[in-house]
Enzyme design. Structure first.
Site, PDB file in Angstrom:
ATOM      1  N   LYS A 138      70.630  24.284 -25.475  1.00  0.00           N
ATOM      2  CA  LYS A 138      70.875  25.416 -24.588  1.00  0.00           C
ATOM      3  C   LYS A 138      70.913  26.668 -25.455  1.00  0.00           C
ATOM      4  O   LYS A 138      71.953  27.038 -25.974  1.00  0.00           O
ATOM      5  CB  LYS A 138      72.200  25.250 -23.849  1.00  0.00           C
ATOM      6  N   ASP A 149      73.179  18.866 -28.091  1.00  0.00           N
ATOM      7  CA  ASP A 149      73.035  20.311 -27.927  1.00  0.00           C
ATOM      8  C   ASP A 149      72.530  20.953 -29.215  1.00  0.00           C
ATOM      9  O   ASP A 149      72.655  20.385 -30.304  1.00  0.00           O
ATOM     10  CB  ASP A 149      74.389  20.938 -27.567  1.00  0.00           C
TER      11      ASP A 149
END
Length: 408
Positions: free
Chosen positions: A220, A198
Site C-alpha cells: 500500500k 505490506d
C-alpha cells in the site's frame, strides 16, 4: 571431560520449591519457577524491587528472614542463592540429608543439581549444560533459538493434518529493521505456507523463507498504487480455507493505523481463526532510535498518536485539532508528510507556540534513516528544502527539542 549431569525435566506444578536469597540471582530464577507452576517460597531478609513485585502480586510466599535448619522439610527442590557461601553450604548439606535436589548458585559443582541455559520455541523446552561453563551454555542456547526462529534448524513439527484449518497469523513486523520483529512473530513467519506482506514490513525477512512459500504483495504505497482491502481480506480467507497457514506481515503494529482489526473481523465472519501478534509500533520506536523520547519527566505528561490520512477540516476527520493545539504534550503524527502544511497551520491557528520543536524521522530504523529538527513555524519550509518523503514520523512538542549531550 563430558558433563556428568543427567538432564531431566521436573514437573514442579503445585510442589513446594524453596529459594534462598532475594538478590539478582533469585530475580533471574524465579520467573521460570513461577511459570512452571511451582509453589515457591522465598527465604531471605531482603529482596530486590523486582522480587518484591512478585511477592506483592501473590506469585510466591516470602519468609523475611535468614535460612534456618528445617526449611527444606517437605520441599521437592531447592536453590541456594544467598551471597554467603557458608550459608549456601549449610543449605546444600540439609538438602543432601533430606534427599532434595539443590542448586548452588555460587559454586555450581557443589550442589546436587545445576540450572541449564534453557530456551522455549513452539512448544519445545530445551536446556544446555557445558560442564561449568555457563557462558558457553548460554551461547549455544541462543544459537539454537536463532536457528529455530529463522528456520535454519528444523523443529520437527509435523505438517498440518489434511483438511485442517491452520488459519491466519496477523504479525506486526516492527518499524522496519528486521531484527525488531518479535520472537513469536519471527517463529510464526518461519512456519508460513503463505505470506501476505505490506510494503513497510521488514522485507529482508522474506529472503529467509523457503522457496515453496507463496508471497502475496499487498503493498500500500501512500497516495499511489494500492491493493484493495477487500482483495487482501479475501486472499487471507481463501488461502486459509485451502488448509494453508497464512501470515499477514505488516509494518509496525497491526492495530495502530494498520487496518489490522478490519482483517480480523473479515476472518471471524468467514470462520477463519486468527492469531494476533503485536508489533513494535513505529510511532514510538522510530523517535526513540533518533534520540527523541515521546515522554520525558517534567517535559511531557501525555502523548497523542494522530493519523495524517485526512486533513484538518475534512468531513472524514475524527481529530479535534483545536484541542490538540491547546495541549502542552507530545503529538506523534503518522502519514503526515503530504499534508504537513495543513497540520502545522491548524496547530498554529489553534494556539500552539510558533517555536514548538518538531522532529521528522524518515525511514526510521533503516540504513537510510535521517532526521530533521525544526520548529512549528518553519518546519514546512525546512521539510521541503530537505526533500522529506514518506514514510516518516513527525514528533511535535517540547520533547522534540531534547537531545543527549555529546561528550567531546
Amino acid at each position: 571431560m563430558d558433563d556428568p549431569h543427567y538432564l531431566s525435566g521436573l514437573r514442579l506444578t503445585g510442589r513446594r520449591v524453596v529459594l534462598f536469597g532475594g538478590g539478582s540471582v533469585a530475580q533471574r530464577r524465579l520467573p521460570r519457577l513461577i511459570g512452571a507452576g511451582a509453589r515457591v517460597e522465598l527465604v531471605s531478609p531482603h529482596t530486590t524491587p523486582s522480587v518484591q513485585g512478585m511477592v506483592d502480586a501473590g506469585e510466591l510466599v516470602w519468609h523475611e528472614r535468614r535460612y534456618t535448619e528445617g526449611d527444606l522439610k517437605d520441599a521437592w527442590y531447592a536453590l541456594a542463592c544467598t551471597n554467603d557461601p557458608s550459608v549456601n553450604a549449610e543449605i546444600c548439606a540439609e538438602a543432601e540429608r533430606e534427599r532434595v535436589f539443590c542448586v548452588r548458585a555460587d559454586e555450581g559443582e557443589s550442589g546436587s543439581a545445576v540450572t541449564p541455559a534453557s530456551g522455549r520455541h513452539g512448544g519445545l523446552l530445551f536446556g544446555v549444560l557445558s560442564g561449568g561453563e555457563p557462558l558457553r551454555s548460554a551461547a549455544v542456547r541462543d544459537s539454537m533459538l536463532d536457528g529455530l526462529h529463522n528456520g535454519t534448524i528444523e523443529d520437527g513439527r509435523q505438517p498440518h493434518p489434511e483438511g485442517s484449518l491452520p488459519g491466519v497469523a496477523l504479525v506486526g513486523g516492527g518499524p522496519g529493521d528486521p531484527e525488531l520483529i518479535t520472537v513469536r512473530g519471527r517463529r510464526l513467519l518461519s512456519r508460513a505456507d503463505v505470506v501476505v506482506v505490506d510494503r513497510l514490513a521488514p522485507r529482508e525477512l522474506l529472503d529467509e523463507l523457503a522457496p515453496e512459500v507463496e508471497i502475496v504483495d499487498a503493498a500500500k504505497i501512500p497516495y499511489g498504487r494500492a491493493a484493495s482491502q477487500d482483495v487482501i481480506n479475501s486472499t487471507l480467507i481463501e488461502r486459509a480455507k485451502e488448509g494453508k497457514f497464512v501470515v499477514r506481515l505488516k509494518g509496525g503494529d497491526p492495530y495502530l493505523f494498520g487496518r489490522g482489526f478490519e482483517e480480523v473481523l473479515a476472518c471471524a465472519e468467514a470462520g477463519v481463526p486468527v492469531t494476533m501478534v503485536p508489533g513494535i509500533t513505529s510511532a514510538f520506536a522510530v523517535p526513540a532510535v533518533a534520540d527523541v523520547p515521546v515522554t520525558h519527566r517534567g517535559v511531557a505528561h501525555e502523548v497523542v498518536v494522530v493519523s495524517g490520512h485526512v486533513a484538518p477540516g475534512d468531513d472524514r476527520s475524527l481529530v479535534d485539532w483545536e484541542l490538540l493545539a491547546r495541549m502542552r504534550g507530545t503529538i506523534v503524527l503518522m502519514m503526515g508528510v503530504e499534508r504537513l502544511p495543513q497540520f502545522a497551520k491548524a496547530l498554529l491557528d489553534g494556539g500552539r507556540p510558533s517555536d514548538t520543536p518538531v522532529a521528522i524521522i524518515e525511514d526510521g530504523t533503516m540504513r537510510t534513516q535521517r532526521a530533521l529538527r525544526s520548529t512549528l513555524d518553519t518546519v514546512v519550509t525546512d521539510a521541503a528544502a530537505s526533500g522529506v518523503r514518506p514514510p516518516a514520523i513527525i514528533v511535535i512538542g517540547p520533547v522534540a527539542g531534547l537531545a543527549p549531550v555529546q561528550s567531546s
